[in-house]
Scaffold this active site. Structure first.
Site, mmCIF file in Angstrom:
data_model
loop_
_atom_site.group_PDB
_atom_site.id
_atom_site.type_symbol
_atom_site.label_atom_id
_atom_site.label_comp_id
_atom_site.label_asym_id
_atom_site.label_seq_id
_atom_site.Cartn_x
_atom_site.Cartn_y
_atom_site.Cartn_z
ATOM 1 N N ASP A 31 36.418 130.935 26.720
ATOM 2 C CA ASP A 31 36.548 130.614 28.145
ATOM 3 C C ASP A 31 37.768 131.329 28.720
ATOM 4 O O ASP A 31 38.824 131.374 28.097
ATOM 5 C CB ASP A 31 36.678 129.095 28.335
ATOM 6 N N ASN A 88 27.669 120.686 31.222
ATOM 7 C CA ASN A 88 27.655 120.151 32.574
ATOM 8 C C ASN A 88 26.351 120.557 33.265
ATOM 9 O O ASN A 88 25.848 121.658 33.047
ATOM 10 C CB ASN A 88 28.858 120.682 33.362
ATOM 11 N N HIS A 101 25.379 126.554 29.676
ATOM 12 C CA HIS A 101 26.398 126.874 28.673
ATOM 13 C C HIS A 101 26.945 125.592 28.073
ATOM 14 O O HIS A 101 27.071 124.577 28.747
ATOM 15 C CB HIS A 101 27.542 127.706 29.271
HETATM 16 P P1 5GP Z 1 31.180 124.786 34.089
HETATM 17 O O1 5GP Z 1 32.117 124.094 35.030
HETATM 18 O O2 5GP Z 1 30.107 125.555 34.823
HETATM 19 O O3 5GP Z 1 30.621 123.868 33.038
HETATM 20 O O4 5GP Z 1 32.054 125.808 33.272
HETATM 21 C C1 5GP Z 1 32.202 127.147 33.629
HETATM 22 C C2 5GP Z 1 33.284 127.725 32.737
HETATM 23 O O5 5GP Z 1 33.202 129.136 32.816
HETATM 24 C C3 5GP Z 1 34.697 127.333 33.152
HETATM 25 O O6 5GP Z 1 35.350 126.655 32.081
HETATM 26 C C4 5GP Z 1 35.363 128.668 33.499
HETATM 27 O O7 5GP Z 1 36.717 128.725 33.097
HETATM 28 C C5 5GP Z 1 34.496 129.664 32.734
HETATM 29 N N1 5GP Z 1 34.446 130.998 33.336
HETATM 30 C C6 5GP Z 1 34.261 131.277 34.655
HETATM 31 N N2 5GP Z 1 34.252 132.608 34.849
HETATM 32 C C7 5GP Z 1 34.423 133.179 33.632
HETATM 33 C C8 5GP Z 1 34.503 134.541 33.184
HETATM 34 O O8 5GP Z 1 34.390 135.498 33.957
HETATM 35 N N3 5GP Z 1 34.693 134.744 31.853
HETATM 36 C C9 5GP Z 1 34.811 133.709 30.966
HETATM 37 N N4 5GP Z 1 34.991 134.038 29.676
HETATM 38 N N5 5GP Z 1 34.739 132.417 31.350
HETATM 39 C C10 5GP Z 1 34.555 132.151 32.674
#
Ligand code: 5GP
Length: 118
Positions: A31, A88, A101
């Protein structure tokens, strides 16, 4: 054809990431904004927007995600101390990226599972 997502670009390597695992069904990468010493995202290579969009035919992919989480937790040295897997879904789940994810989080005590309403 399903539209590209941020994560599909990471999967096809058109966007850079700290990728730790990839096979025919899933990809795992760190992340970008880690919430714990280990914070890895495990994603299906097929673009599935949310858990609610999982098809019966995705069963093998869902199982692979869990198996890869188990293996990565061992590699990260957090299997014994424990960890948390989070998926989520949509608005109330605070899903930000519309490509299913699973978060693998560990390396410290993660506290209670969900903040309780007062
Ligand atoms: P969600 O809130 O959708 O469950 O989690 C999305 C996750 O994706 C977040 O923890 C955020 O930090 C991560 N994330 C967002 N953009 C990027 C990116 O460009 N690269 C990586 N490696 N993680 C990302």
């Amino acid at each position: 054809m399903t539209e590209e997502t941020l994560f599909s670009k990471i999967i096809d390597k058109s966007l850079p990431s700290d990728m730790v695992y990839q096979d025919d069904l899933v990809t795992a990468f760190r992340d970008i904004n880690p919430a714990a010493p280990t914070h890895i995202l495990i994603v299906p290579n097929r673009i599935i927007p949310t858990v609610d969009d999982v098809q019966d035919s995705d069963e093998a992919t869902m199982g692979r995600m869990l198996r890869v989480a188990r293996d990565l937790a061992r590699e990260e040295g957090i299997a014994e101390s424990g960890y948390r897997l989070i998926i989520n879904c949509r608005e109330h789940g605070r899903q930000e990226v519309p490509h299913l994810h699973m978060h693998l989080l560990g390396g410290r005590d993660l506290g209670f599972m969900v903040a309780r309403e007062k």
